[in-house]
Write an enzyme that holds these catalytic residues in place. Structure first.
Site, short mmCIF file in Angstrom:
data_model
loop_
_atom_site.label_atom_id
_atom_site.label_comp_id
_atom_site.label_asym_id
_atom_site.label_seq_id
_atom_site.Cartn_x
_atom_site.Cartn_y
_atom_site.Cartn_z
CD1 TRP A 103 -2.14 -2.16 1.74
CD2 TRP A 103 -2.89 -1.20 -0.33
NE1 TRP A 103 -3.09 -3.11 1.10
CE2 TRP A 103 -3.44 -2.60 -0.02
CE3 TRP A 103 -3.22 -0.69 -1.34
CZ2 TRP A 103 -4.42 -2.86 -0.78
CZ3 TRP A 103 -4.04 -1.02 -2.37
CH2 TRP A 103 -4.88 -2.28 -1.97
CG ASP A 172 -2.75 4.01 4.27
OD1 ASP A 172 -3.71 3.82 5.12
OD2 ASP A 172 -2.63 3.08 3.46
CE LYS A 196 -8.14 -2.11 4.76
NZ LYS A 196 -8.54 -3.40 4.12
N1 PMP Z 1 -4.28 1.23 2.45
C1 PMP Z 1 -4.24 0.21 3.15
C2 PMP Z 1 -3.42 0.07 4.29
C3 PMP Z 1 -5.20 -0.70 2.70
O1 PMP Z 1 -5.33 -1.92 3.47
C4 PMP Z 1 -5.92 -0.57 1.72
C5 PMP Z 1 -6.90 -1.56 1.18
N2 PMP Z 1 -7.00 -2.83 1.78
C6 PMP Z 1 -5.82 0.68 0.96
C7 PMP Z 1 -4.83 1.53 1.45
C8 PMP Z 1 -6.83 0.91 -0.42
O2 PMP Z 1 -7.88 0.97 0.14
P1 PMP Z 1 -9.04 1.04 -0.98
O3 PMP Z 1 -9.32 -0.43 -1.23
O4 PMP Z 1 -10.49 1.36 -0.04
O5 PMP Z 1 -8.78 1.88 -1.92
#
Ligand code: PMP
Length: 370
Positions: A103, A172, A196
């Site tokens: 990510w 994040d 989550k």
């Molecule tokens: N950052 C993290 C730490 C994630 O776990 C995720 C998705 N699992 C995202 C960003 C991306 O999020 P999204 O699928 O809502 O675009």
């Protein structure tokens, strides 16, 4: 409580049963209005009261002071990958991203459309950099990292300790938000997608230091501009009403279950059960995550005999343990243990792992491989 299976999916993740029940009962008649919250105006006093309650409770649970804006943005995590550079580059031309996994890497790739992105660490070692290893330029617009890499199962055990001076830190926290106390004051921006630990997909919370609110250029699309959310109290248009409603119920649930310290204790207990199990059954399972980087949220491992992975997932499902297949990019197993997961769920998973390891011990596994 019903006999629902345990859902270890990485997100959208399970919600606590009392929250689901409340949603169910309120769908036909919310607060005596003869309608659900999905069917009333988002500018009504009743909906605004929900938004205000959510903001106030987040401020209380996380200790967020008045110098930070709490913004409820549209969209998921990936939208923040764009919003962060669009809003925070300001007059600068570069930012540094700490790459610890999927990510943070994706965020850096998106940001590189707008600026010179320097990266530190490379995310391939399943461990974390020290503060000294996080090198950045003094004229960077910001330093970015991901607190918990959901795919790799790597989590900073605490604030990385990096001293950035005037360079704001952006974090994040999508997959560990509200799972432990955080000193928000260390950050320029903390953001998290809801699906989550505190709600459902379609909402992200951004906690932004107010002096960083007005850096977006004039070409920045309206709904990608943090200051527009701040000026409109997160009502720049019709917001994600259902997601805000669910996040409010989750914030109440977290509050009534002891707040973030208690969420942390429970997270350590759940993940501790699984890591101890992994340590005791090393001949059958293997995790490459360095012990100091082990995530409390996503326990990622593989079967030494990879040919047994599908069987492991199938048998787990038959035992009411759902959603444990690893991310499609890496395979293996990922057991996600967010706020709503009871300790009994982690125990049930550990019992199953031990039982499976007894039935498919290393020798038998080697024979199956041959
Ligand atoms: N950052 C993290 C730490 C994630 O776990 C995720 C998705 N699992 C995202 C960003 C991306 O999020 P999204 O699928 O809502 O675009």
């Amino acid at each position: 409580m019903s006999n629902r299976p345990y859902n270890f999916g990485a997100g959208p993740a399970m919600l606590p049963e009392p929250v689901l029940h409340q949603i169910q009962t309120e769908m036909l008649d919310w607060r005596g209005m003869g309608r659900s919250i999905l069917e009333i105006g988002h500018r009504s006093a009743e909906f605004k009261a929900v938004l205000e309650e959510l903001e106030e409770r987040l401020r209380w649970l996380m200790g967020i002071g008045p110098s930070y804006a709490v913004l409820f943005c549209q969209g998921g995590g990936r939208l923040q990958f764009s919003m962060v550079p669009l809003n925070l580059l300001g007059a600068g031309v570069s930012a540094t991203y700490v790459i610890t996994g999927t990510w943070s890497r994706s965020a850096a790739t998106e940001a590189s459309r707008y600026a010179r992105i320097n990266t530190v660490w490379n995310g391939s070692s399943a461990s974390l950099p020290t503060a000294e290893q996080i090198d950045f330029a003094r004229d960077d617009s910001y330093l970015y990292y991901c607190d918990n890499e959901t795919v790799q199962g790597i989590e900073f055990p605490e604030f990385p300790g990096v001293k950035t001076g005037p360079v704001p830190i952006v974090c994040d926290m999508s997959s560990n938000f509200m799972s432990r106390p955080v000193n928000v004051e260390r950050y320029g921006l903390v953001w998290a997608a809801a699906q989550k630990n505190f709600g459902t997909a379609g909402l992200t919370v951004a906690i932004l230091r107010r002096d960083l609110l007005d850096l977006a250029g004039p070409e920045t699309p309206l709904l990608l501009n943090y200051s527009v959310y701040a000026k409109t109290q997160s009502l720049p248009g019709t917001p994600a009403v259902f997601q805000i409603y669910v996040a409010n119920l989750m914030a109440r649930w977290i509050d009534s279950h002891g707040g973030l310290s208690e969420m942390d204790e429970l997270a350590r207990e759940r993940s501790g059960i699984l890591y101890r199990t992994l340590d005791e059954t090393r001949d059958v399972y293997v995790t490459k995550v360095a012990p100091a980087a082990r995530s409390r949220m996503n326990v990622v491992f593989r079967l030494r005999n990879e040919a047994l992975t599908d069987l492991f997932v199938r048998e787990a499902e038959e035992n009411g343990l759902l959603g444990i297949a690893g991310h499609r990019s890496v395979g293996g197993i990922r057991v996600s243990l967010y706020n709503a997961m009871p300790v009994e769920g982690a125990q049930a998973m550990a019992d199953f792992m031990k039982d499976f390891a007894r039935r498919y011990p290393a020798k038998k596994a080697a024979a199956a491989r041959a």
